[in-house]
Design a protein around this motif. Structure first.
Motif, PDB file in Angstrom:
ATOM      1  N   CYS A 193       0.826  -1.222   0.000  1.00  0.00           N
ATOM      2  CA  CYS A 193       0.000   0.000   0.000  1.00  0.00           C
ATOM      3  C   CYS A 193       0.850   1.258   0.000  1.00  0.00           C
ATOM      4  CB  CYS A 193      -0.913   0.033   1.225  1.00  0.00           C
ATOM      5  SG  CYS A 193      -2.375  -0.965   1.063  1.00  0.00           S
ATOM      6  N   ARG A 241       2.410   1.798  -3.314  1.00  0.00           N
ATOM      7  CA  ARG A 241       1.384   2.273  -4.249  1.00  0.00           C
ATOM      8  C   ARG A 241       1.002   3.718  -3.948  1.00  0.00           C
ATOM      9  NH1 ARG A 241      -2.163  -1.502  -6.917  1.00  0.00           N
ATOM     10  NH2 ARG A 241      -3.874  -0.183  -6.175  1.00  0.00           N
ATOM     11  N   LEU A 242       0.938   4.085  -2.662  1.00  0.00           N
ATOM     12  CA  LEU A 242       0.668   5.469  -2.274  1.00  0.00           C
ATOM     13  C   LEU A 242       1.713   6.387  -2.892  1.00  0.00           C
ATOM     14  CD1 LEU A 242      -0.665   7.722  -0.529  1.00  0.00           C
ATOM     15  CD2 LEU A 242       0.957   7.048   1.277  1.00  0.00           C
ATOM     16  N   GLU A 243       2.952   6.011  -2.766  1.00  0.00           N
ATOM     17  CA  GLU A 243       4.041   6.818  -3.316  1.00  0.00           C
ATOM     18  C   GLU A 243       3.890   6.988  -4.832  1.00  0.00           C
ATOM     19  OE1 GLU A 243       8.752   7.035  -2.354  1.00  0.00           O
ATOM     20  OE2 GLU A 243       7.933   5.041  -2.739  1.00  0.00           O
ATOM     21  N   MET A 244       3.533   5.906  -5.520  1.00  0.00           N
ATOM     22  CA  MET A 244       3.352   5.979  -6.977  1.00  0.00           C
ATOM     23  C   MET A 244       2.154   6.855  -7.342  1.00  0.00           C
ATOM     24  SD  MET A 244       4.277   2.114  -8.342  1.00  0.00           S
ATOM     25  CE  MET A 244       2.994   1.317  -7.401  1.00  0.00           C
ATOM     26  N   LYS A 245       1.053   6.715  -6.612  1.00  0.00           N
ATOM     27  CA  LYS A 245      -0.155   7.502  -6.904  1.00  0.00           C
ATOM     28  C   LYS A 245       0.095   8.982  -6.678  1.00  0.00           C
ATOM     29  CE  LYS A 245      -2.268   3.742  -7.881  1.00  0.00           C
ATOM     30  NZ  LYS A 245      -2.332   3.300  -9.260  1.00  0.00           N
ATOM     31  N   LEU A 246       0.823   9.307  -5.612  1.00  0.00           N
ATOM     32  CA  LEU A 246       1.137  10.711  -5.346  1.00  0.00           C
ATOM     33  C   LEU A 246       2.075  11.277  -6.412  1.00  0.00           C
ATOM     34  CD1 LEU A 246       1.513  10.658  -1.469  1.00  0.00           C
ATOM     35  CD2 LEU A 246      -0.291  11.780  -2.803  1.00  0.00           C
ATOM     36  N   ASN A 290      -2.518  11.378  -8.515  1.00  0.00           N
ATOM     37  CA  ASN A 290      -3.809  10.704  -8.418  1.00  0.00           C
ATOM     38  C   ASN A 290      -4.242  10.673  -6.944  1.00  0.00           C
ATOM     39  OD1 ASN A 290      -6.020   9.023  -8.487  1.00  0.00           O
ATOM     40  ND2 ASN A 290      -5.107   7.591  -9.955  1.00  0.00           N
ATOM     41  N   SER A 324      -7.276  10.639  -5.507  1.00  0.00           N
ATOM     42  CA  SER A 324      -8.331   9.698  -5.098  1.00  0.00           C
ATOM     43  C   SER A 324      -7.762   8.300  -4.879  1.00  0.00           C
ATOM     44  CB  SER A 324      -9.478   9.675  -6.108  1.00  0.00           C
ATOM     45  OG  SER A 324      -9.030   9.227  -7.368  1.00  0.00           O
ATOM     46  N   ALA A 325      -6.832   7.871  -5.723  1.00  0.00           N
ATOM     47  CA  ALA A 325      -6.197   6.564  -5.521  1.00  0.00           C
ATOM     48  C   ALA A 325      -5.292   6.595  -4.284  1.00  0.00           C
ATOM     49  CB  ALA A 325      -5.395   6.155  -6.753  1.00  0.00           C
ATOM     50  N   ALA A 326      -4.649   7.724  -4.024  1.00  0.00           N
ATOM     51  CA  ALA A 326      -3.807   7.864  -2.826  1.00  0.00           C
ATOM     52  C   ALA A 326      -4.663   7.772  -1.559  1.00  0.00           C
ATOM     53  CB  ALA A 326      -3.039   9.183  -2.872  1.00  0.00           C
ATOM     54  N   GLU A 370      -5.268   4.149  -0.875  1.00  0.00           N
ATOM     55  CA  GLU A 370      -4.075   3.485  -0.348  1.00  0.00           C
ATOM     56  C   GLU A 370      -3.859   3.830   1.124  1.00  0.00           C
ATOM     57  OE1 GLU A 370      -2.751   1.061  -1.869  1.00  0.00           O
ATOM     58  OE2 GLU A 370      -3.531   1.441  -3.879  1.00  0.00           O
TER      59      GLU A 370
END
Length: 189
Positions: free
Chosen positions: A29, A32-37, A41, A43-45, A48
């Motif tokens: 998670c 993935r948070l790091e990638m979404k930020l 993105n 909403s995806a963050a 996560e």
């Protein structure tokens, strides 16, 4: 609880495995948070961060369940199983796990992100930090139940195990809440 021989050790192992599975999910998670930020993105963050908080809450529950037997059973069955000759280390600890190492690396990497977190993520970040406090309290409670407020840990006899956990928890708090915005539920206040 009336246990047959070895049940306490089995409970300890099974719920620590569950703890580490949740930790592995937390690592996923946070990556993935790091990638979404990185791609903006939000909403995806949010998802996560919410999921990471849920996984930390589950880790705290697993920790509590890992200690669901008597102190006598811990001292006679569980603690000896974590010392030589049953393990190959004189200072065996969960700190030695790859999961712990990766999690701390990710939190260190995310510390600047948490310092400048977009306002839209503050509620989810609050959930994450609160979940961490809950996990830290659960870990400390199990440690205290088994004498960690009176003696050292498997790794260190200079301080009580509870004191060591408090120090580690404060260091982790600095990583995930570097602005110290969240203190409700904090195990130190």
């Amino acid at each position: 609880m009336n246990n047959f021989h070895g049940e306490a050790q089995q409970i300890w192992k099974v719920f620590h495995w569950s703890f580490f599975i949740n930790t592995q999910g937390l690592i996923i998670c946070l990556n993935r948070l790091e990638m979404k930020l990185a791609v903006g993105n939000i909403s995806a963050a949010q998802i996560e961060l919410e999921t990471a908080a849920e996984l930390m809450m589950a880790s705290g529950a697993a920790m509590e369940l890992a200690g669901s037997f008597s102190r006598q059973e811990y001292e006679s069955q569980v603690r000896p199983s974590m010392t030589p000759p049953y393990v190959q280390s004189a200072d065996f600890s969960g700190l030695m796990s790859w999961e712990h190492s990766w999690l701390v690396k990710i939190w260190k990497r995310l510390r600047p992100v948490f310092e400048r977190l977009p306002a839209d993520l503050e509620p989810q970040h609050h959930q994450l930090v609160s979940a961490y406090f809950s996990l830290a309290k659960s870990h400390k409670a199990v440690c205290e139940k088994f004498g960690g407020g009176e003696s050292g840990s498997l790794r260190c006899d200079k301080n009580t195990a509870v004191d060591i956990l408090d120090r580690f928890s404060q260091n982790r708090w600095r990583l995930i809440d570097p602005n110290f915005k969240i203190s409700d539920g904090c195990p130190f206040h």
